[in-house]
Design a protein around this motif. Sequence first.
Motif, PDB file in Angstrom:
ATOM      1  N   SER A 172       0.832  -1.196   0.000  1.00  8.16           N
ATOM      2  CA  SER A 172       0.000   0.000   0.000  1.00  8.16           C
ATOM      3  C   SER A 172       0.870   1.250   0.000  1.00  8.16           C
ATOM      4  O   SER A 172       0.399   2.346   0.282  1.00  8.16           O
ATOM      5  N   SER A 173       2.174   1.043  -0.302  1.00  7.07           N
ATOM      6  CA  SER A 173       3.114   2.163  -0.381  1.00  7.07           C
ATOM      7  C   SER A 173       4.178   1.810  -1.413  1.00  7.07           C
ATOM      8  O   SER A 173       4.043   0.829  -2.154  1.00  7.07           O
ATOM      9  N   GLY A 174       5.250   2.572  -1.436  1.00  7.41           N
ATOM     10  CA  GLY A 174       6.270   2.339  -2.437  1.00  7.41           C
ATOM     11  C   GLY A 174       7.259   1.234  -2.101  1.00  7.41           C
ATOM     12  O   GLY A 174       7.983   0.752  -2.977  1.00  7.41           O
ATOM     13  N   TYR A 175       7.298   0.791  -0.838  1.00  3.69           N
ATOM     14  CA  TYR A 175       8.324  -0.167  -0.414  1.00  3.69           C
ATOM     15  C   TYR A 175       8.240  -1.465  -1.212  1.00  3.69           C
ATOM     16  O   TYR A 175       9.209  -1.887  -1.861  1.00  3.69           O
ATOM     17  N   SER A 194      -5.759   2.588   0.053  1.00  8.34           N
ATOM     18  CA  SER A 194      -4.652   3.546  -0.021  1.00  8.34           C
ATOM     19  C   SER A 194      -4.630   4.223  -1.386  1.00  8.34           C
ATOM     20  O   SER A 194      -3.647   4.135  -2.124  1.00  8.34           O
ATOM     21  N   ASN A 197      -1.712   6.716  -2.785  1.00  6.82           N
ATOM     22  CA  ASN A 197      -0.395   6.166  -3.117  1.00  6.82           C
ATOM     23  C   ASN A 197      -0.406   5.315  -4.380  1.00  6.82           C
ATOM     24  O   ASN A 197       0.644   4.822  -4.797  1.00  6.82           O
ATOM     25  N   THR A 198      -1.568   5.129  -4.991  1.00  8.99           N
ATOM     26  CA  THR A 198      -1.691   4.166  -6.086  1.00  8.99           C
ATOM     27  C   THR A 198      -0.774   4.494  -7.256  1.00  8.99           C
ATOM     28  O   THR A 198       0.080   3.682  -7.646  1.00  8.99           O
ATOM     29  N   ALA A 201       3.064   4.501  -6.538  1.00  7.51           N
ATOM     30  CA  ALA A 201       3.605   3.150  -6.320  1.00  7.51           C
ATOM     31  C   ALA A 201       3.714   2.387  -7.633  1.00  7.51           C
ATOM     32  O   ALA A 201       4.713   1.695  -7.878  1.00  7.51           O
TER      33      ALA A 201
END
Length: 335
Positions: A172-175, A194, A197-198, A201
Motif C-alpha cells: 500500500s506504499s512504495g516499499y 490507499s 499512493n496508487t 507506487a
Amino acid sequence: MSTIKYSVLDLAPVLEGGSPSESLANSRDLAKHAEKLGYTRYWLAEHHNMPGIASSATSIVISDIARATNTIRVGSGGIMLPNHSSLVIAEQFGTLESLYPGRIDLGLGRAPGTDQLTAAALRRTRRTDAEDFPQQVEELRTYFDPSRSEQPLPVRAVPGEGLNIPIWLLGSSGYSAQLAGQLGLPFSFASHFSPDNTLPAIDLYHRSFKPSDVLKEPYVMVGVNIIAGESNEEGQYLASSLYQSFLGMMRNKRGKMLPPVENMDEVWTPIEKQLLQQQLGSSIIGGPEKVKEKLEIFLGETGANEIIVNAQIYDHDKRKASYQHVANVMKEINA
C-alpha cells in the motif's frame, strides 16, 4: 488493448448476527459463483483479532476454496510474511500446490494484518521484523528453489521444494512496489484503502522493474472496492456497510459487518465522512452504467493488467449480484 483480467479479494466478512462458519460457507459459494463468471483468481487475506473477518487461518481457507472449485486460481492476498517463518509458509503452500496443482498463488505482504499486541502474540516477540522482509522473501523463494543458494540447504521444505508457485508482492506504499520491481515479480497494490499512493507506487514499480525468469515485463494488479447495485441508489445503500466497517476501525471499535443504513449522515460526523471518503477515494459505487464509466477511468489512469475486486456487502445474494455486474462490465470493456 490487451485483455484485462479480473479477480476476487475476499475478506470472508462475518456478519452482525452471523458466525464464522456461515461466513466461510458464503466464501465457498461466492468462489463457485466467481468461477462461473470468468474471474481469474480468488484471494483471501490474513487478518487477526478482528471479529468481522474469518480468514485468519488463510492457508486452511484457501484449501477449502480450492476444493470447492475446479479451475479458478486460489491464493493469498496476502500472507503477512513477518508473522511466520518462511519454512512454514513454504510447507503450507507446497502442500496446497501438491493438492491443487497449477492453481495456487502466494501473495506476500509485510504489514502485520493486525494490531501490535496481536502481532506480538503471533510472533512471540514485539519486534515487527518488517525490515527483514526482503530477506524473508529470498529465504522463502530458496525453499522452493534450492538452486538459488550457493550452499546445500540444511533444512528443506517438503512439500514445497521444486514446485512452481507464483509469488506476488503486495503493498500500500512504495516499499513493496520497488522491491517487486527489483526482483522482477508481479505486484499487487491496495488501492482499495490507499488510493493516494496508487499511481506513485505503480510508477515506482515500473521504473524499478528488472526482467527476471518469472516476468519479462511488469505486471500490476490493483485492488479496488466495487459495489454494484441495480441502480446508483442501491449501490450507495449497499456501500454503507463498507463505510461502517472502516468507521469502526477509525473509532477503534472493530466488530462484525453491519447491515446497510439509509442515511450515513446519521452515523458518521462530518470530519469522519471527509476522512473516510479520502481513504476510500478509489471506490467505485453505483449501478452498472456508473460502474463501467468509473472503472474505465480507473483502468486508464492505473494502466492495470488486472483488477482484484473487494465487495464488502452485507447481503450475500446482493454481493453475488455485484460480482455479476462487475463481470458483465469487464466483458464489455475487454470487448
